[in-house]
Design a protein around this motif. Structure first.
Motif, PDB file in Angstrom:
ATOM      1  N   ARG A  14       8.073  -2.849  -2.481  1.00 19.69           N
ATOM      2  CA  ARG A  14       7.872  -4.179  -3.066  1.00 19.69           C
ATOM      3  C   ARG A  14       6.818  -4.952  -2.259  1.00 19.69           C
ATOM      4  N   ASP A  15       6.902  -4.882  -0.929  1.00 20.67           N
ATOM      5  CA  ASP A  15       5.926  -5.574  -0.080  1.00 20.67           C
ATOM      6  C   ASP A  15       4.531  -4.974  -0.227  1.00 20.67           C
ATOM      7  N   LEU A  16       4.460  -3.657  -0.337  1.00 23.17           N
ATOM      8  CA  LEU A  16       3.155  -3.008  -0.487  1.00 23.17           C
ATOM      9  C   LEU A  16       2.522  -3.350  -1.830  1.00 23.17           C
ATOM     10  N   ARG A  17       3.326  -3.473  -2.865  1.00 26.53           N
ATOM     11  CA  ARG A  17       2.799  -3.861  -4.172  1.00 26.53           C
ATOM     12  C   ARG A  17       2.256  -5.288  -4.106  1.00 26.53           C
ATOM     13  N   ARG A  18       2.983  -6.151  -3.396  1.00 29.74           N
ATOM     14  CA  ARG A  18       2.544  -7.537  -3.277  1.00 29.74           C
ATOM     15  C   ARG A  18       1.244  -7.626  -2.475  1.00 29.74           C
ATOM     16  N   SER A  19       1.167  -6.906  -1.380  1.00 28.72           N
ATOM     17  CA  SER A  19      -0.039  -6.975  -0.553  1.00 28.72           C
ATOM     18  C   SER A  19      -1.233  -6.282  -1.205  1.00 28.72           C
ATOM     19  N   SER A  20      -0.968  -5.375  -2.154  1.00 26.80           N
ATOM     20  CA  SER A  20      -2.079  -4.701  -2.833  1.00 26.80           C
ATOM     21  C   SER A  20      -2.939  -5.710  -3.589  1.00 26.80           C
ATOM     22  N   ASP A  70     -20.071  -7.830  -0.172  1.00 24.66           N
ATOM     23  CA  ASP A  70     -20.477  -6.762   0.750  1.00 24.66           C
ATOM     24  C   ASP A  70     -19.657  -5.504   0.474  1.00 24.66           C
ATOM     25  N   THR A  71     -20.339  -4.403   0.275  1.00 20.96           N
ATOM     26  CA  THR A  71     -19.654  -3.129   0.027  1.00 20.96           C
ATOM     27  C   THR A  71     -18.746  -2.752   1.203  1.00 20.96           C
ATOM     28  N   SER A  72     -19.183  -3.064   2.406  1.00 23.45           N
ATOM     29  CA  SER A  72     -18.382  -2.718   3.592  1.00 23.45           C
ATOM     30  C   SER A  72     -17.034  -3.438   3.587  1.00 23.45           C
ATOM     31  N   ASP A  73     -16.982  -4.641   2.990  1.00 25.07           N
ATOM     32  CA  ASP A  73     -15.705  -5.360   2.890  1.00 25.07           C
ATOM     33  C   ASP A  73     -14.732  -4.610   1.981  1.00 25.07           C
ATOM     34  N   ALA A  74     -15.254  -4.051   0.885  1.00 29.95           N
ATOM     35  CA  ALA A  74     -14.407  -3.287  -0.029  1.00 29.95           C
ATOM     36  C   ALA A  74     -13.875  -2.028   0.644  1.00 29.95           C
ATOM     37  N   LEU A  75     -14.734  -1.349   1.379  1.00 31.48           N
ATOM     38  CA  LEU A  75     -14.302  -0.146   2.095  1.00 31.48           C
ATOM     39  C   LEU A  75     -13.251  -0.478   3.142  1.00 31.48           C
ATOM     40  N   GLU A  76     -13.457  -1.583   3.839  1.00 31.13           N
ATOM     41  CA  GLU A  76     -12.511  -1.991   4.881  1.00 31.13           C
ATOM     42  C   GLU A  76     -11.164  -2.375   4.275  1.00 31.13           C
ATOM     43  N   SER A  77     -11.161  -2.968   3.089  1.00 31.64           N
ATOM     44  CA  SER A  77      -9.904  -3.323   2.421  1.00 31.64           C
ATOM     45  C   SER A  77      -9.068  -2.082   2.133  1.00 31.64           C
ATOM     46  N   ILE A  78      -9.731  -1.018   1.701  1.00 31.51           N
ATOM     47  CA  ILE A  78      -9.017   0.238   1.423  1.00 31.51           C
ATOM     48  C   ILE A  78      -8.422   0.801   2.708  1.00 31.51           C
ATOM     49  N   ARG A  79      -9.211   0.807   3.775  1.00 32.56           N
ATOM     50  CA  ARG A  79      -8.719   1.330   5.060  1.00 32.56           C
ATOM     51  C   ARG A  79      -7.550   0.506   5.582  1.00 32.56           C
ATOM     52  N   ARG A  80      -7.695  -0.796   5.544  1.00 33.69           N
ATOM     53  CA  ARG A  80      -6.651  -1.676   6.087  1.00 33.69           C
ATOM     54  C   ARG A  80      -5.365  -1.579   5.272  1.00 33.69           C
ATOM     55  N   TYR A  81      -5.497  -1.447   3.962  1.00 34.58           N
ATOM     56  CA  TYR A  81      -4.294  -1.316   3.130  1.00 34.58           C
ATOM     57  C   TYR A  81      -3.549  -0.031   3.464  1.00 34.58           C
ATOM     58  N   ALA A  82      -4.280   1.058   3.642  1.00 35.78           N
ATOM     59  CA  ALA A  82      -3.651   2.334   4.001  1.00 35.78           C
ATOM     60  C   ALA A  82      -2.993   2.246   5.375  1.00 35.78           C
ATOM     61  N   ASN A  83      -3.660   1.603   6.333  1.00 36.85           N
ATOM     62  CA  ASN A  83      -3.091   1.469   7.683  1.00 36.85           C
ATOM     63  C   ASN A  83      -1.831   0.613   7.667  1.00 36.85           C
ATOM     64  N   GLU A  84      -1.863  -0.466   6.901  1.00 37.67           N
ATOM     65  CA  GLU A  84      -0.675  -1.328   6.814  1.00 37.67           C
ATOM     66  C   GLU A  84       0.487  -0.566   6.189  1.00 37.67           C
ATOM     67  N   ALA A  85       0.192   0.198   5.157  1.00 34.41           N
ATOM     68  CA  ALA A  85       1.243   0.977   4.504  1.00 34.41           C
ATOM     69  C   ALA A  85       1.853   1.984   5.474  1.00 34.41           C
ATOM     70  N   SER A  86       1.004   2.681   6.224  1.00 27.79           N
ATOM     71  CA  SER A  86       1.511   3.665   7.197  1.00 27.79           C
ATOM     72  C   SER A  86       2.412   3.003   8.225  1.00 27.79           C
ATOM     73  N   ASN A  88       4.055   0.073   8.086  1.00 31.12           N
ATOM     74  CA  ASN A  88       5.292  -0.466   7.513  1.00 31.12           C
ATOM     75  C   ASN A  88       6.294   0.637   7.185  1.00 31.12           C
ATOM     76  N   ILE A  89       5.803   1.745   6.660  1.00 34.45           N
ATOM     77  CA  ILE A  89       6.698   2.844   6.298  1.00 34.45           C
ATOM     78  C   ILE A  89       7.298   3.489   7.538  1.00 34.45           C
ATOM     79  N   GLU A  90       6.467   3.764   8.541  1.00 35.61           N
ATOM     80  CA  GLU A  90       6.968   4.380   9.772  1.00 35.61           C
ATOM     81  C   GLU A  90       7.965   3.463  10.471  1.00 35.61           C
ATOM     82  N   GLN A  91       7.686   2.151  10.478  1.00 38.75           N
ATOM     83  CA  GLN A  91       8.625   1.205  11.077  1.00 38.75           C
ATOM     84  C   GLN A  91       9.926   1.171  10.292  1.00 38.75           C
TER      85      GLN A  91
END
Length: 246
Positions: A14-20, A70-86, A88-91
């Motif tokens: 639920r949190d990951l869907r919201r942060s997406s 900026d294209t780099s902002d879009a790329l960074e959003s994908i990376r940060r979302y994946a890192n946050e998901a990892s 939160n799930i591991e925790q």
């Protein structure tokens, strides 16, 4: 523990869907650039007829502003979302895996299985067996691969995107990438929960099997001792029979 883990999974998703939604947003930025121009300047002087019609070129400049994403902002959003998901799930796995509760469960198995008043009961051995079993718990590590998402975005966009229609296309592609990434994470997370619960059940079953092995060993020892006693009794009876004949 299993119910608690399933409840945590629902909360994390639920949190990951919201942060997406947040990671799907791409903010406009403002940039400045210098424009250069050339202008012809007359060199004519009215009292110098020989200068009439002559001129030279001067270089001028001015500042303009523009809007871009900026294209780099879009790329960074994908990376940060994946890192946050990892993270939160591991925790979530750590918080829902109550090691102390599992330890109490294993010790209860010992209490229910063995007679503590028996002279062969060794509490130190069972504590060691319990700790050794708990050390087998291997917390899941979520590895989320985003290379395909980054490559697809890089194939169509790069650097600053100023054109309004291209900015919309980049935003739409980022939102679609985050949405697909959420689906992939959900599937991977669900599979990992199932695998981890099965692994915990296997650990608990292995602990019971270890205890059963000890019980069987004790039982075999008792049987062997009884067999030895029966052989000794038979031998004594034969000895008594020989003495009686004498």
């Amino acid at each position: 523990m299993s119910v608690k883990m399933d409840e945590a999974k629902i909360g994390i998703l639920r949190d990951l869907r919201r942060s997406s939604h947040d990671y799907s947003q791409l903010q406009d930025k403002t940039g400045t650039e210098t424009k250069y121009y050339k202008v012809r300047v007359s060199d004519s002087t009215w009292y110098k007829p020989w200068t009439w019609g002559s001129s030279h070129t001067e270089l001028g400049s001015y500042q303009t502003t523009y809007t871009y994403v900026d294209t780099s902002d879009a790329l960074e959003s994908i990376r940060r979302y994946a890192n946050e998901a990892s993270s939160n799930i591991e925790q979530g796995f750590v918080e829902t895996t109550d090691v102390q509760s599992l330890k109490r469960h294993l010790l209860k198995v010992v209490v229910d299985t063995f007679d503590a008043s028996d002279e062969n009961y060794d509490p130190a051995y069972f504590r060691l067996l319990t700790e050794r079993t708990l050390n087998k718990i291997d917390m899941p590590i979520m590895k989320i691969d985003v290379r395909d998402y980054l490559s697809a975005l890089n194939a169509q966009f790069s650097g600053e995107i100023r054109d309004s229609s291209k900015r919309s296309e980049l935003r739409n592609m980022l939102a679609a990438s985050i949405s697909r990434l959420f689906d992939a994470i959900s599937n991977q997370f669900t599979q990992e929960v199932t695998r981890f619960k099965a692994a915990l059940d296997k650990i608990k079953d292995g602990f019971s099997a270890e205890l059963l092995k000890d019980i069987n060993a004790d039982f075999e020892a008792i049987l062997k001792e009884c067999e030895n006693k029966e052989a000794s009794i038979a031998h004594l009876r034969e000895y008594v029979a020989v003495l009686s004949k004498l």
